[in-house]
Design an enzyme around this catalytic site. Structure first.
Site, mmCIF file in Angstrom:
data_model
loop_
_atom_site.group_PDB
_atom_site.id
_atom_site.type_symbol
_atom_site.label_atom_id
_atom_site.label_comp_id
_atom_site.label_asym_id
_atom_site.label_seq_id
_atom_site.Cartn_x
_atom_site.Cartn_y
_atom_site.Cartn_z
ATOM 1 C CG HIS A 190 -0.314 0.104 2.532
ATOM 2 N ND1 HIS A 190 0.509 -0.879 3.047
ATOM 3 C CD2 HIS A 190 -0.376 1.073 3.486
ATOM 4 C CE1 HIS A 190 0.915 -0.518 4.256
ATOM 5 N NE2 HIS A 190 0.400 0.671 4.534
ATOM 6 C CG HIS B 148 -0.018 4.494 4.893
ATOM 7 N ND1 HIS B 148 -0.849 3.786 5.723
ATOM 8 C CD2 HIS B 148 -0.722 5.604 4.506
ATOM 9 C CE1 HIS B 148 -1.994 4.427 5.851
ATOM 10 N NE2 HIS B 148 -1.942 5.528 5.126
ATOM 11 C CG ASP C 43 5.149 2.766 7.157
ATOM 12 O OD1 ASP C 43 4.267 3.345 6.515
ATOM 13 O OD2 ASP C 43 4.900 1.884 8.006
ATOM 14 C CG HIS C 44 4.260 -0.381 4.199
ATOM 15 N ND1 HIS C 44 4.283 -1.709 4.560
ATOM 16 C CD2 HIS C 44 3.816 0.295 5.296
ATOM 17 C CE1 HIS C 44 3.870 -1.835 5.813
ATOM 18 N NE2 HIS C 44 3.589 -0.635 6.275
ATOM 19 C CG HIS D 292 -3.953 0.176 6.625
ATOM 20 N ND1 HIS D 292 -3.897 0.266 8.002
ATOM 21 C CD2 HIS D 292 -2.923 0.958 6.173
ATOM 22 C CE1 HIS D 292 -2.900 1.048 8.344
ATOM 23 N NE2 HIS D 292 -2.294 1.480 7.268
ATOM 24 C CG ASP E 20 0.531 -1.191 7.728
ATOM 25 O OD1 ASP E 20 1.405 -2.059 7.889
ATOM 26 O OD2 ASP E 20 0.756 0.023 7.803
#
Length: 304
Positions: free
Chosen positions: A63, A65, A67-68, A143, A213
């Site tokens: 996804h 976000h 941090d990914h 999420h 997540d």
């Protein structure tokens, strides 16, 4: 035995903290390398643990976000700069292609290698990659934004011959492949030799599921049923359950409940909140429900 193992490059959640990096991991299946998520600093972690970027041919992004996926542009750019020419496949939300195209447009970058983008579907389960040995399936997670998990399934292998017995019976070479597929051999005199008696049963296919997540719910449980190794986010301890629900995350206790429900053989916890310097309490909490739990440790390979 075919190699099937996962190297953890990053196990932190939203921010790098306490020497932990944002989410990323490498899956090695029979010397085929797959990258799963690509948080900031991923290419540095690849260098640190001796994985050449050129060996990675498929990248799966769960996804959008940061941090990914914020390490992805840097990794793709570096592959361009070192002269990569082989195809690189990226699987992720359709908007990721727009992000990549915009980045390369404004940096005036024309990649030297073919970058092949495969949009994932966050609303239904689907097979997104398949070869003769492995199948990869994406499945929806719940999420705050569209998010998918990924399941890697080893395909069934053929039985192996009991060579001494096959040679003693002088079974012709062309029929030996059929024996491995379970087809009995019928000799010229009509004698039937059972494939089961002349082969060793193949090992059971192995599977790995990656749940990035998500808030815990029953919707995705069918997609991960019976996996050998389950990676599941465990952002918070269960005393933060309300915060977990608010942010669409899972607690370590809930991750254990998921593993127990789907009959996973082993659970790997990850995506730890920056509030926890010591991760032992998350492991302890999970093991009260599911004893076969481990913490994802950066730089460590985990067998599937």
């Amino acid at each position: 035995m075919t190699r099937f193992e996962v190297l953890i490059l990053g196990n932190s959640s939203a921010t790098p903290m306490y020497g932990r990096h944002p989410t990323s991991q490498v899956l090695n299946f029979n010397e085929q390398f797959f990258l799963i998520d690509c948080g900031e600093g991923t290419q540095m972690q690849l260098l640190r643990y001796g994985i050449k970027g050129s060996r990675i041919s498929h990248i799966f992004i769960s996804h959008l976000h940061g941090d990914h996926y914020l390490g992805l542009v840097g990794l793709l750019s570096s592959q361009h700069l070192v002269g990569r020419q082989s195809d690189l496949h990226v699987y992720g939300p359709s908007a990721l292609k727009e992000i990549l195209d915009l980045q390369f447009k404004h940096s005036d970058t024309r990649l030297r290698y073919p970058l092949i983008f495969h949009p994932t579907n966050a609303y239904r389960q689907e097979v997104i990659f398949e070869n003769t040995q492995l199948q990869v399936t994406s499945f929806p997670l719940q999420h705050r934004i569209a998010c998918t998990g990924f399941r890697f399934d080893e395909k069934p292998r053929s039985a192996s011959l009991k060579k001494e017995e096959v040679e003693r019976l002088n079974i012709p070479v062309p029929y030996r492949r059929l024996l491995k597929r379970g087809v009995d051999y019928v000799a010229d005199d009509g004698t039937v030799y059972s494939a089961k008696d002349l082969t060793y049963a193949p090992p059971q296919p192995r599977s790995y599921a990656y749940c990035s997540d998500t808030v815990m719910n029953t919707d995705y449980l069918g997609a991960i049923q019976g996996v050998d190794l389950l990676y599941h986010e465990a952002t918070f301890l269960h005393d933060r359950i309300e915060r977990a629900k608010e942010t669409f995350h899972t607690t370590s206790l809930e991750a254990a409940q998921v593993a127990q429900t789907v009959n996973a053989k082993k659970l790997l916890l990850g995506h730890f909140s920056a509030r926890y310097k010591d991760l032992q309490p998350l492991l302890d909490e999970s093991q009260t429900i599911f004893p076969h739990t481990e913490l994802s440790e950066e730089g460590k390979w985990f067998l599937v």
